[in-house]
Write a protein that holds these residues in place. Structure first.
Motif, mmCIF file in Angstrom:
data_model
loop_
_atom_site.group_PDB
_atom_site.id
_atom_site.type_symbol
_atom_site.label_atom_id
_atom_site.label_comp_id
_atom_site.label_asym_id
_atom_site.label_seq_id
_atom_site.Cartn_x
_atom_site.Cartn_y
_atom_site.Cartn_z
ATOM 1 N N GLY A 137 0.947 -1.409 0.262
ATOM 2 C CA GLY A 137 0.022 0.085 0.200
ATOM 3 C C GLY A 137 0.660 0.937 -0.306
ATOM 4 N N GLY A 138 1.693 1.120 0.716
ATOM 5 C CA GLY A 138 3.055 2.448 0.524
ATOM 6 C C GLY A 138 2.382 3.205 0.609
ATOM 7 N N GLU A 139 2.281 4.628 1.023
ATOM 8 C CA GLU A 139 1.891 5.658 0.915
ATOM 9 C C GLU A 139 1.199 6.565 0.499
ATOM 10 N N VAL A 140 0.447 6.735 1.159
ATOM 11 C CA VAL A 140 -1.587 6.918 0.996
ATOM 12 C C VAL A 140 -1.543 8.105 1.018
ATOM 13 N N GLY A 141 -0.761 9.623 2.181
ATOM 14 C CA GLY A 141 -1.312 10.441 1.630
ATOM 15 C C GLY A 141 0.011 11.080 2.551
ATOM 16 N N ARG A 142 -0.204 12.562 2.901
ATOM 17 C CA ARG A 142 1.080 13.552 3.254
ATOM 18 C C ARG A 142 0.383 14.175 4.637
ATOM 19 N N THR A 143 1.561 14.442 5.590
ATOM 20 C CA THR A 143 1.023 15.256 7.201
ATOM 21 C C THR A 143 0.659 16.829 6.958
ATOM 22 N N ALA A 144 -0.419 16.788 7.563
ATOM 23 C CA ALA A 144 -0.349 18.505 7.673
ATOM 24 C C ALA A 144 0.570 18.784 7.079
#
Length: 493
Positions: free
Chosen positions: A371-378
Motif C-alpha cells: 500500500g505504501g504512501e497514501v497521503g502526506r501530513t498536514a
C-alpha cells in the motif's frame, strides 16, 4: 602428514582427553576465596623468562591463571607450552613492557587440534579491560602444529602493563595450546605535511595531514592496509547474491542529550539523540571506551556507536522498531575497498537544515510495505502510510576517505562520494565501506504530530563512530565487499 614422534624426539604428542586436569595440583593448592569450586586459580611469581629482548613473553610465565597447565613442547622459542585451555580460562602477566610510542604489533603462538575453535583475547589491566588484540583460532593440524597469529593493536598504552590472555570458545573442551606472546613496537613515522617531512613529489600523492584534524598514525595505517590486502578471501559458497554488502542488525541502546563527535566532553549540550549499538556512548566516548563496551547489535564484534535525532509523536518518544546498518559499496569497482581506520567519525545530513531542498529531495521518509504512501501530513514533511506499511528512513554515508584524517571540523570534509566515473576522487582516494542506516518506525497512518529533537523532518541526520573489532571488520570487507557478494550479519555467504 604428521611427523612420527619415534623419528623426531622434539615432537610431543600427549594424550588429550577433553579438559584434562591434574588431580595432584588440585589437592596441593587451595582456590582463592570466592572462586567457583571448579575453577582452579594459581598464583606464581613470573620467572626470568617473562620477557626477553625480542619482547617475548613465555606463556607459562604467568603471574596468575585459571584452568591452565604446562607441558613440554615440540615448538621452538624456549620453555614449555600452556595447554588444556578452554572457554573461560585465562592467564595474567604482570609488568609486560609494551614499549614506547608507535604502532604496537601483538602476536601469539598457538596450536590446536579442535575443529570448533574459539578466540584468544589480550586485555589490559583487568579481565574486562581494554581490548589490546583479538585472534580467531581454528584447527592448525594438531596440538603441536604451531602457527603465529598477529594483530596490530589500537591501544594508546605504553610502558609496563598487566596483560590478561582470555580464552573463549563455543565448545566445553580444550581448544588451543599457547607457547608465547610477543609485543613489538614500530616507531611512529614523521607525519606527512610536518616541517621535517619531505615535500610531496607529485600531485597524485595522498592528502597530507591538516594541523588540528585528528589523524591516523601513517606507519600503522600503511601496515594495516598491507596486511589487509595480503589476506586471502574466503571461498564463495551457497550461491550468494552478487551485491557487495554485509550488515549489522541493531536496536536502541539509550537516549541522551550528548554528541561525542560534534560536542565531545560536553554532557547534556546537544539535542536529544537515540543511540543504537554501543551501550556506553556518551559525550566522553572514545574509540577505546567504545570497543571495551557491549552492544545491542548483531554481530557482537561491532562495538560502533550509531545515533540519530530522537523522533517523537505528540510529545511521546517513538523508537525505531529495528535498524539495519548496511555496509556496502556504490563504486564501479569495489574490489579495492578496505576497512575504516579504527576510530573514524563522520556525519551524514545536517541538523541545522530546516527546509526542503530546491529539488524537493530533502525529505526522504517513505513508506515500506503493501500500500505504501497514501497521503502526506498536514505540514507536508512526512508520508502517511497504509495500515500494511510503516514509516522508514534511509541515511547513507560517503564511501571515499582521504586516507589521513579520522575526523574534520565539519565532520564531513575528510570524506567524499565517488565521482562521476564511479571511482573515488583524487582528493579522497581510499575506498571504504559505505554505511547506510535503514530505520523502521512502528508508525503508519498516525504520522501527524511527528517532530525530531533537531527540528522538523528536513533536519534528519546520522552519526557513525567506528569501533568494530578490526579483524571482524577486515574479514567482512575482504570476503564480502572486495569479492562483490552479499553476506549476512555473521559475515558469511
Amino acid at each position: 602428514m604428521p611427523l612420527d614422534p619415534r623419528l623426531n624426539p622434539y615432537v610431543v604428542t600427549p594424550s588429550r582427553p577433553p579438559k584434562r586436569r591434574r588431580t595432584l595440583l588440585a589437592l596441593l593448592l587451595v582456590p582463592i576465596a570466592g572462586a567457583v569450586a571448579t575453577s582452579l586459580i594459581l598464583t606464581t611469581t613470573a620467572g626470568a623468562e617473562q620477557v626477553d629482548t625480542a619482547g617475548m613473553v613465555q606463556a607459562e610465565a604467568w603471574s596468575a591463571q585459571s584452568g591452565a597447565r604446562t607441558e613440554n613442547t615440540g615448538d621452538v622459542g624456549g620453555g614449555k607450552n600452556v595447554g588444556w585451555l578452554a572457554d573461560g580460562d585465562w592467564m595474567r602477566y604482570d609488568n609486560v613492557d609494551l614499549g614506547g610510542p608507535g604502532s604496537l604489533t601483538a602476536s601469539v603462538r598457538v596450536a590446536a587440534a579442535s575443529r570448533t575453535g574459539g578466540t584468544i583475547e589480550l586485555r589490559a589491566a583487568t579481565r574486562d579491560g581494554e581490548l589490546l588484540a583479538s585472534y580467531p583460532v581454528g584447527y592448525t593440524g594438531g596440538w603441536q602444529t604451531w602457527t603465529t597469529k598477529t594483530a596490530v593493536s589500537t591501544t594508546g598504552r605504553t610502558g609496563r602493563q598487566t596483560v590478561f590472555l582470555l580464552l573463549k570458545s563455543p565448545q566445553a573442551g580444550d581448544f588451543v595450546n599457547v607457547n608465547w606472546l610477543r609485543f613489538k613496537r614500530t616507531p611512529t613515522a614523521t607525519m606527512p605535511g610536518s616541517p621535517s617531512a619531505p615535500a610531496p613529489s607529485s600531485p597524485s600523492q595522498s592528502p597530507t595531514a591538516v594541523p588540528g584534524w585528528p589523524s591516523v598514525d601513517p606507519a600503522k595505517q600503511q601496515a594495516d592496509t598491507a596486511a589487509f590486502f595480503a589476506r586471502r578471501p574466503a571461498p564463495i559458497t551457497n550461491n550468494p547474491v552478487k551485491v557487495p554488502e554485509f550488515h549489522a542488525a541493531c536496536t536502541v541502546s539509550h537516549h541522551a542529550p550528548d554528541d561525542p563527535i560534534v560536542l565531545p566532553g560536553l554532557a547534556g549540550a546537544s539535542h536529544d539523540h537515540t543511540f543504537l549499538g554501543n551501550r556506553s556512548t556518551n559525550a566522553n566516548s572514545t574509540a577505546e571506551s567504545l570497543i571495551a563496551a557491549g552492544t545491542t547489535c548483531t554481530p557482537a564484534q561491532d562495538h560502533s556507536a550509531y545515533w540519530i535525532p530522537t523522533l517523537s509523536r505528540n510529545g511521546k518518544v517513538v523508537d525505531p522498531k529495528e535498524v539495519t546498518v548496511y555496509y556496502g559499496s556504490r563504486l564501479k569497482d569495489p574490489s579495492r575497498t578496505q576497512p575504516f581506520p579504527f576510530g573514524l567519525r563522520m556525519i551524514s545530513g545536517d541538523a541545522k537544515n530546516q527546509s526542503d531542498t530546491p529539488d524537493h529531495q530533502g525529505n526522504h521518509f517513505w513508506c515500506a510495505g503493501v500500500g505504501g504512501e497514501v497521503g502526506r501530513t498536514a505540514n507536508g514533511e512526512y508520508p502517511i502510510c497504509a495500515k500494511t506499511a510503516e514509516l522508514v528512513r534511509q541515511i547513507t554515508f560517503p564511501d571515499c576517505w582521504d586516507g589521513v584524517h579520522l575526523d574534520s571540523p565539519d565532520h564531513k570534509a575528510h570524506m567524499a562520494n565517488g565521482d562521476h566515473t564511479g571511482a573515488c576522487p583524487a582528493s579522497h582516494p581510499v575506498p571504504i565501506p559505505s554505511v547506510s542506516f535503514v530505520i523502521a518506525y512502528p508508525l503508519n497512518t498516525d504520522t501527524n504530530g511527528i517532530t525530531l529533537s533537531s527540528g522538523n523532518g528536513y533536519s534528519m541526520h546520522a552519526d557513525f563512530f567506528n569501533a568494530w573489532e578490526p579483524d571482524a571488520l577486515a574479514q567482512r570487507v575482504r570476503d564480502c565487499l572486495d569479492q562483490g557478494y552479499k553476506c549476512n550479519a555473521q559475515g558469511t555467504f
